[in-house]
Design a protein around this motif. Structure first.
Motif, PDB file in Angstrom:
ATOM      1  N   PRO A   2       0.764  -0.725   0.006  1.00  0.00           N
ATOM      2  CA  PRO A   2       0.074   0.039   0.233  1.00  0.00           C
ATOM      3  C   PRO A   2       1.161   1.928   0.266  1.00  0.00           C
ATOM      4  O   PRO A   2       1.661   1.418   0.404  1.00  0.00           O
ATOM      5  N   VAL A   3       0.041   2.367  -0.396  1.00  0.00           N
ATOM      6  CA  VAL A   3       1.111   3.718  -0.508  1.00  0.00           C
ATOM      7  C   VAL A   3       0.608   4.148   0.649  1.00  0.00           C
ATOM      8  O   VAL A   3      -0.631   4.187   2.051  1.00  0.00           O
ATOM      9  N   ARG A   4       1.329   4.169   1.726  1.00  0.00           N
ATOM     10  CA  ARG A   4       1.077   4.253   3.609  1.00  0.00           C
ATOM     11  C   ARG A   4       1.174   5.963   3.219  1.00  0.00           C
ATOM     12  O   ARG A   4       1.824   6.933   2.411  1.00  0.00           O
ATOM     13  N   LEU A  35       7.895   2.271   0.576  1.00  0.00           N
ATOM     14  CA  LEU A  35       8.274   3.418   0.179  1.00  0.00           C
ATOM     15  C   LEU A  35       8.515   3.786  -1.364  1.00  0.00           C
ATOM     16  O   LEU A  35       8.116   5.147  -1.585  1.00  0.00           O
ATOM     17  N   LEU A  36       9.119   2.426  -2.386  1.00  0.00           N
ATOM     18  CA  LEU A  36       8.436   2.924  -3.930  1.00  0.00           C
ATOM     19  C   LEU A  36       6.738   3.127  -3.835  1.00  0.00           C
ATOM     20  O   LEU A  36       7.175   3.935  -4.567  1.00  0.00           O
ATOM     21  N   ASP A  37       6.011   2.901  -3.050  1.00  0.00           N
ATOM     22  CA  ASP A  37       4.513   2.891  -4.053  1.00  0.00           C
ATOM     23  C   ASP A  37       4.148   4.031  -3.510  1.00  0.00           C
ATOM     24  O   ASP A  37       3.002   5.164  -3.948  1.00  0.00           O
ATOM     25  N   THR A  38       4.622   4.824  -2.534  1.00  0.00           N
ATOM     26  CA  THR A  38       4.437   6.363  -1.826  1.00  0.00           C
ATOM     27  C   THR A  38       4.802   6.876  -1.721  1.00  0.00           C
ATOM     28  O   THR A  38       4.381   8.218  -2.323  1.00  0.00           O
ATOM     29  N   ALA A  48      10.958   9.930   2.885  1.00  0.00           N
ATOM     30  CA  ALA A  48      12.388   8.476   3.433  1.00  0.00           C
ATOM     31  C   ALA A  48      10.519   7.748   4.929  1.00  0.00           C
ATOM     32  O   ALA A  48      10.391   7.887   5.110  1.00  0.00           O
ATOM     33  N   ALA A  49      12.539   6.697   5.390  1.00  0.00           N
ATOM     34  CA  ALA A  49      11.302   5.413   6.124  1.00  0.00           C
ATOM     35  C   ALA A  49       9.972   6.342   7.525  1.00  0.00           C
ATOM     36  O   ALA A  49       9.239   6.001   8.234  1.00  0.00           O
ATOM     37  N   LEU A  56      14.013   3.351  10.012  1.00  0.00           N
ATOM     38  CA  LEU A  56      15.184   2.805   9.700  1.00  0.00           C
ATOM     39  C   LEU A  56      16.062   3.624   8.923  1.00  0.00           C
ATOM     40  O   LEU A  56      15.063   4.764   8.061  1.00  0.00           O
ATOM     41  N   ARG A  57      16.979   3.991   8.576  1.00  0.00           N
ATOM     42  CA  ARG A  57      17.786   4.467   7.160  1.00  0.00           C
ATOM     43  C   ARG A  57      17.512   4.215   6.037  1.00  0.00           C
ATOM     44  O   ARG A  57      18.537   2.873   5.415  1.00  0.00           O
ATOM     45  N   ALA A  58      16.685   4.510   5.799  1.00  0.00           N
ATOM     46  CA  ALA A  58      16.316   3.831   3.751  1.00  0.00           C
ATOM     47  C   ALA A  58      15.221   5.404   3.154  1.00  0.00           C
ATOM     48  O   ALA A  58      15.032   5.718   4.099  1.00  0.00           O
ATOM     49  N   PHE A  59      15.031   5.784   2.195  1.00  0.00           N
ATOM     50  CA  PHE A  59      14.214   6.033   1.815  1.00  0.00           C
ATOM     51  C   PHE A  59      13.932   6.116   0.019  1.00  0.00           C
ATOM     52  O   PHE A  59      14.706   5.863  -0.579  1.00  0.00           O
ATOM     53  N   SER A  60      12.593   6.731  -0.583  1.00  0.00           N
ATOM     54  CA  SER A  60      12.674   6.168  -2.144  1.00  0.00           C
ATOM     55  C   SER A  60      13.311   7.444  -2.594  1.00  0.00           C
ATOM     56  O   SER A  60      12.532   8.911  -1.678  1.00  0.00           O
TER      57      SER A  60
END
Length: 163
Positions: A2-4, A35-38, A48-49, A56-60
């Motif tokens: 899902p889109v968060r 992240l990719l869907d959002t 960013a997450a 957590l250290r992640a972003f799209s």
């Protein structure tokens, strides 16, 4: 996936530095899908997450038709004279102010296979790299505004219907 929903300014997850990703497992793969869907929603340059409630250290990113992600990103280089640049943030909806950013940036991290990822660019992509790594360090773009601009922005936040 899902889109968060996007967490809004004032949410504690946006103020806390994000933890490094230690193990790439099904949970991290699901996070990347989210992240990719959002970020694929129209008008979004990066997510960013922490903006979806995950510390957590992640972003799209989604810039100039290129959509991607990075895990454990580190901003390793900025260059060019930092200058005020028009910027907004999904976590601060409806506001647009000049944040101080460098015109070139480079981020190094890894992908889901643990392989090194190097993201480097100018203009909007450089701005997105700086903006998203700031989120991972517990910073929202409002902190990059000049003192005068920040006073105006904070008044707008307090007067907004979402705060």
């Amino acid at each position: 996936m899902p889109v968060r929903p996007i967490r809004l300014y004032g949410d504690p997850v946006l103020r806390a530095p994000s933890a490094p990703i230690e193990t790439i497992d099904d949970g991290i793969r699901a996070l990347v899908r989210d992240l990719l869907d959002t970020v694929a929603e129209p008008g979004r340059a990066g997510v960013a997450a922490p903006q979806i409630g995950v510390g957590l250290r992640a972003f799209s990113y989604n810039v100039d038709g290129e959509i991607g992600y990075v895990l454990n990103p580190v901003l390793v280089e900025v260059s060019g004279e930092a200058m005020p640049t028009g910027e907004g943030c999904l976590s601060v909806p409806g506001l647009w102010h000049d944040a101080v950013r460098h015109p070139h940036a480079k981020v190094v991290g890894v992908d889901l296979d643990g392989q090194e990822v190097v993201l480097e660019g100018d203009g909007l992509f450089a701005q997105a790299l700086q903006h998203e790594t700031d989120h991972l360090d517990g910073m929202v773009y409002l902190q990059r505004l000049t003192p005068e601009e920040r006073r105006v922005a904070m008044r707008e936040v307090r007067e907004s219907d979402w705060f």
